[in-house]
Design an enzyme around this catalytic site. Structure first.
Site, PDB file in Angstrom:
ATOM      1  N   LYS A 160       5.350  15.713   8.187  1.00 43.46           N
ATOM      2  CA  LYS A 160       6.030  16.339   7.050  1.00 43.46           C
ATOM      3  C   LYS A 160       5.260  15.845   5.818  1.00 43.46           C
ATOM      4  O   LYS A 160       5.356  14.681   5.431  1.00 43.46           O
ATOM      5  CB  LYS A 160       7.509  15.911   6.960  1.00 43.46           C
ATOM      6  N   GLU A 234       5.041   2.188   4.058  1.00 47.16           N
ATOM      7  CA  GLU A 234       3.916   1.844   3.192  1.00 47.16           C
ATOM      8  C   GLU A 234       4.268   2.391   1.807  1.00 47.16           C
ATOM      9  O   GLU A 234       4.176   3.590   1.579  1.00 47.16           O
ATOM     10  CB  GLU A 234       2.646   2.485   3.775  1.00 47.16           C
ATOM     11  N   CYS A 268      -1.788   3.389  -4.193  1.00 49.07           N
ATOM     12  CA  CYS A 268      -0.845   2.268  -4.040  1.00 49.07           C
ATOM     13  C   CYS A 268      -1.563   0.944  -4.212  1.00 49.07           C
ATOM     14  O   CYS A 268      -0.990  -0.004  -4.735  1.00 49.07           O
ATOM     15  CB  CYS A 268      -0.146   2.353  -2.693  1.00 49.07           C
TER      16      CYS A 268
END
Ligand code: NAP
Length: 467
Positions: A160, A234, A268
């Site tokens: 997804k 994560e 990130c």
């Protein structure tokens, strides 16, 4: 569910605002078909020999490289990163596939452990079908770094993807088809966030992995926890980039620019807080600002562009709000600090100085091209400030004293510490965070074992232990 009520998934070029494509989301029948096919295919896949599964990984690498230019262009068009970085992303995915093709047998080798059995060993069996909820920032890499080891271990993978990269999501399905993945073993679910909960609840989904925001991670963790399904999260980060007074300043500045501004700051593990000791802070700030100002911001498809558009205009607006609140909170603006005039979600490379631990740019994750310089008297305060964050993903430490660096690295609360280098994911090394940055690991031996059943096999007859 009435699919007419579910919004279409739209692909919008963030550099122009132009709509590129529009997709009706999968309805209940399509979702059911993909779940059923994945469950069926995975049962068979789990029984295939590992070397046969690894052949698929090699074909995935080839399928990625065969159409590298096409996939890279799609990435740049949908989420705005410079084309040179998009090409590098595809290449890294291919490397990851080849790495696991060549290393999965070692990573998953049974471990013989001495016990009172005549033979006891630990083996690694697949868990089943894993649902991957993925972000837009590295639309191919985020998927392949999860799926490659998961598939090698015998799992199935349902994707997804973020709603702003539907063409990339479909292109990933094309890669898997071209590579000859068993029918249904992997699939792209064309669904919005609202559909995740019921898919996760389905008994055919064994585990979930999410890369995305801490807020969404907490929601998925709560549901998966209640269902007792394995999860890897994560999430966000606010990585420190510590520069001590004996560091190679030129290299630290040059690397710091890349660490903050690559991927238009939307990573990130981007360096977000530049924690610099006072003795060199003026020189660092001056050199860093000069290089940030010189970055070429422009058309993501132009190979000369060093910074593209941010992925969505609302993300650009949120970053600008953070920058304004940081300045109102006492930070000094050295450059940038505003959206670029004209169409598209462009934001000027921004440097903030004299950022304190209570400042917005210190406390919140800044997911875009804005660097915060934090001045500290010494290494002790640098470590203290590095750890004064709810996040714990990566960290960089710059010093000529490697023994000191090794000692300090152990005190930094993060999933990775890179000394005199840029924090980066590498298929050979584990990747992940602690604290609000999530848990679990991707990549390396650790990543491939996350979605396995660590199974003890004990073979008698037991030998009677003496004493
Ligand atoms: P996000 O909202 O966490 O989206 C990540 C994924 O989660 C997308 O596929 C998204 O789908 C899905 N999602 C969103 N809400 C959900 C829900 N309630 N239940 C289940 N799935 C849900 O991230 P974002 O909005 O794209 O970015 C916001 C912030 O996330 C960034 O500013 C940054 O802090 C962080 N982020 C971190 C990383 C990373 O690599 N660590 C990557 C991207 C973003 P939809 O797209 O359909 O909403």
């Amino acid at each position: 569910m009435n699919t007419h009520m579910v919004p279409h998934i739209r692909s919008i070029n963030p550099a122009t605002g132009e709509q590129l494509a529009d997709f009706a989301p999968d309805g209940p029948a399509e979702i059911e078909a993909k779940l059923a096919a994945a469950a069926k295919a995975q049962r068979d896949w789990a029984l295939r020999p590992l070397d046969e599964r690894c052949l698929l990984l090699g074909r995935m690498a080839a399928a990625l490289r065969d159409r590298k230019a096409h996939f890279a262009r799609l990435i740049s068009l949908e989420m705005g990163k410079p084309i040179t970085e998009a090409e590098a992303e595809i290449e890294k995915c291919a490397w990851c596939c080849e790495h696991y093709r060549d290393s999965a047998a070692d990573y998953l080798a049974p471990e013989v452990i001495g016990s009172n059995a005549s033979h006891s060993e630990v083996v690694f069996d697949p868990l089943g079908v894993v649902l991957a909820v993925m972000p837009w920032n590295y639309p191919f890499w985020q998927y392949f770094r999860f799926a490659t080891p998961a598939l090698a271990a015998g799992n199935g993978a349902l994707l997804k993807h973020a709603s702003n990269v539907p063409q990339c999501a479909l292109a990933i399905a094309e890669v898997m088809d071209a590579a000859g993945a068993p029918k249904g073993l992997t699939a792209t679910l064309m669904v919005g966030a609202g559909a995740v909960s019921s898919i996760l609840a389905d008994s055919r989904v064994a585990a979930v992995t999410l890369t995305g925001s801490t807020e969404v991670g907490a929601k998925i963790a709560a549901q998966a926890g209640a269902l007792l399904k394995k999860q890897v999260l994560e999430l966000g980060g606010s990585d420190p980039f510590i520069v001590l007074d004996d560091a190679d300043l030129d290299l630290a500045v040059e690397t710091g620019i890349k660490a903050r501004f690559q991927n238009t700051g939307q990573s990130c593990i981007a360096a977000k807080r530049f924690i610099v000791v006072d003795a060199i802070a003026d020189r660092f700030a001056e050199a860093f600002t000069a290089k940030a100002r010189a970055l070429k911001v422009g058309d993501p498809l132009d190979p000369a562009s060093q910074q593209g558009a941010m992925a969505r205009s609302n993300l650009r607006d949120e970053l600008h709000d953070q920058v304004q609140r940081s300045i109102a909170g006492g930070a000094t603006l050295l450059c940038g600090g505003a959206p670029v005039d004209g169409p598209g979600a462009f934001y000027a490379p921004t440097v903030l100085d004299h950022v304190g631990p209570d400042n917005t740019a210190f406390r919140e994750e800044t997911f875009g091209p804005a660097a915060a310089i934090v001045r500290v008297p010494d290494a002790e305060r640098a470590i203290d400030y590095a750890n004064r964050s709810e996040f714990g993903l990566g960290a960089a430490l710059w010093t000529a004293d490697i023994e000191l660096a090794r000692r300090l690295a152990r005190r930094i609360e993060a999933g990775a510490v890179f000394v005199n280098g840029i924090v980066a994911s590498d298929p050979r090394l584990p990747f992940g965070g602690i604290k609000q940055s999530g848990y679990g690991r991707e990549l390396g031996a650790w990543g491939i074992r996350e979605f396995t059943n660590t199974k003890t096999v004990w073979i008698g007859p037991a030998q009677v232990q003496k004493g």
